[in-house]
Write an enzyme that holds these catalytic residues in place. Structure first.
Site, mmCIF file in Angstrom:
data_model
loop_
_atom_site.group_PDB
_atom_site.id
_atom_site.type_symbol
_atom_site.label_atom_id
_atom_site.label_comp_id
_atom_site.label_asym_id
_atom_site.label_seq_id
_atom_site.Cartn_x
_atom_site.Cartn_y
_atom_site.Cartn_z
ATOM 1 N N MET A 24 -0.775 20.295 38.009
ATOM 2 C CA MET A 24 -1.560 20.929 37.034
ATOM 3 C C MET A 24 -3.035 21.339 37.647
ATOM 4 S SD MET A 24 1.112 21.758 35.883
ATOM 5 C CE MET A 24 1.042 22.548 34.225
ATOM 6 N N HIS B 279 6.491 28.039 39.368
ATOM 7 C CA HIS B 279 6.015 28.355 37.898
ATOM 8 C C HIS B 279 6.905 28.861 36.960
ATOM 9 C CE1 HIS B 279 2.576 29.744 35.437
ATOM 10 N NE2 HIS B 279 3.382 31.116 35.216
HETATM 11 C C1 GAR Z 1 7.694 22.711 35.506
HETATM 12 O O1 GAR Z 1 8.033 23.623 34.243
HETATM 13 C C2 GAR Z 1 6.927 23.677 36.247
HETATM 14 O O2 GAR Z 1 7.219 24.871 36.454
HETATM 15 C C3 GAR Z 1 5.590 23.627 35.583
HETATM 16 O O3 GAR Z 1 5.254 22.320 35.051
HETATM 17 C C4 GAR Z 1 6.481 21.866 34.992
HETATM 18 C C5 GAR Z 1 6.611 20.390 35.777
HETATM 19 O O4 GAR Z 1 7.711 19.895 35.404
HETATM 20 N N1 GAR Z 1 4.506 24.173 36.382
HETATM 21 C C6 GAR Z 1 3.522 24.718 36.072
HETATM 22 O O5 GAR Z 1 3.337 25.298 34.989
HETATM 23 C C7 GAR Z 1 2.332 25.053 37.300
HETATM 24 N N2 GAR Z 1 1.409 26.092 36.956
HETATM 25 P P1 GAR Z 1 8.077 18.559 35.977
HETATM 26 O O6 GAR Z 1 7.001 17.502 36.415
HETATM 27 O O7 GAR Z 1 9.301 17.874 35.249
HETATM 28 O O8 GAR Z 1 8.833 18.813 37.444
#
Ligand code: GAR
Length: 209
Positions: free
Chosen positions: A92, A111
């Site tokens: 992030m 994303h």
């Molecule tokens: C996921 O939904 C991913 O797409 C998003 O964060 C989450 C992580 O989940 N990423 C973003 O928003 C990047 N801008 P996880 O840690 O369980 O894989």
């Protein structure tokens, strides 16, 4: 065929990382996970890596005088592992051009929207607030913009009028867990080829009517 060597950067829960690990363990994904790095000490992603015996590091951004120094620390770890790709899985932070120019390998991201709609933070909330009927997720290469690089794969989910940010995020996440391993497998087979702004998928649509 030798497997694709990847490093993963993750900030939190790491469910996408887990989907990648599970696909590797099930023999469905020809990828070798070399190292997992997080900017958060208690990221579950680090625990998931440790459980697999994969090297894992916390790099504390507060220990560095500026963003460039922090990014250089990340680059130094990634370079040690001689990976083919860097995979962002819920990392992030937005990289500076310095990172993109110096990391030395292509960087992938997932994303939770159908890019180019709803880049940046809270993509699911943006989709709900806009009132779209469909959203989804996108696996793409990183460039120097925010969520703007060449798109490898996308998956679509419906958005219902009763959805909350959480229910939509959950529906999208289920697709993410299928999409990221698929994109990585295409890359490992040499079937996803970046040509400028576009990604060519070899064999795409061959089984369609
Ligand atoms: C996921 O939904 C991913 O797409 C998003 O964060 C989450 C992580 O989940 N990423 C973003 O928003 C990047 N801008 P996880 O840690 O369980 O894989």
């Amino acid at each position: 065929m030798s497997s694709l060597r990847v490093a993963v950067l993750a900030s939190g829960r790491g469910s996408n990382l887990q989907a990648i690990i599970d696909n590797i363990n099930e023999g469905k994904l020809n990828v070798s996970l070399e190292v997992v790095v997080s900017d958060k000490k208690d990221a579950q992603a680090l625990t998931r890596a440790a459980e697999q015996g994969v090297d894992n590091f916390w790099v504390n951004p507060k220990e560095y005088i500026n963003k460039e120094a922090f990014e250089t620390a990340l680059i130094n770890i990634i370079k040690q592992y001689k990976v083919d790709y860097l995979v962002l899985a819920g990392f992030m932070r937005i990289f500076s051009p310095h990172f993109i120019r110096n990391v030395g390998v292509p960087v992938l991201n997932i994303h939770p929207s159908l890019l180019p709609s709803f880049p940046g933070l809270h993509a699911q909330r943006q989709a709900i607030d806009y009132g779209v009927r469909y959203s989804g997720c996108t696996v793409h290469f990183i460039d120097e913009g925010v969520d703007s690089g060449p798109i490898i794969l996308q998956a679509v989910v419906p958005v219902y009028s009763w959805d909350t940010e959480d229910t939509l995020a959950q529906r999208i996440l289920q697709e993410e867990h299928l999409l990221y391993p698929r994109a990585l497998q295409l890359l490992s087979e040499g079937k996803a080829i970046c040509e400028g702004r576009k990604v060519k998928i070899i064999g795409e649509g061959e089984n369609d009517e």
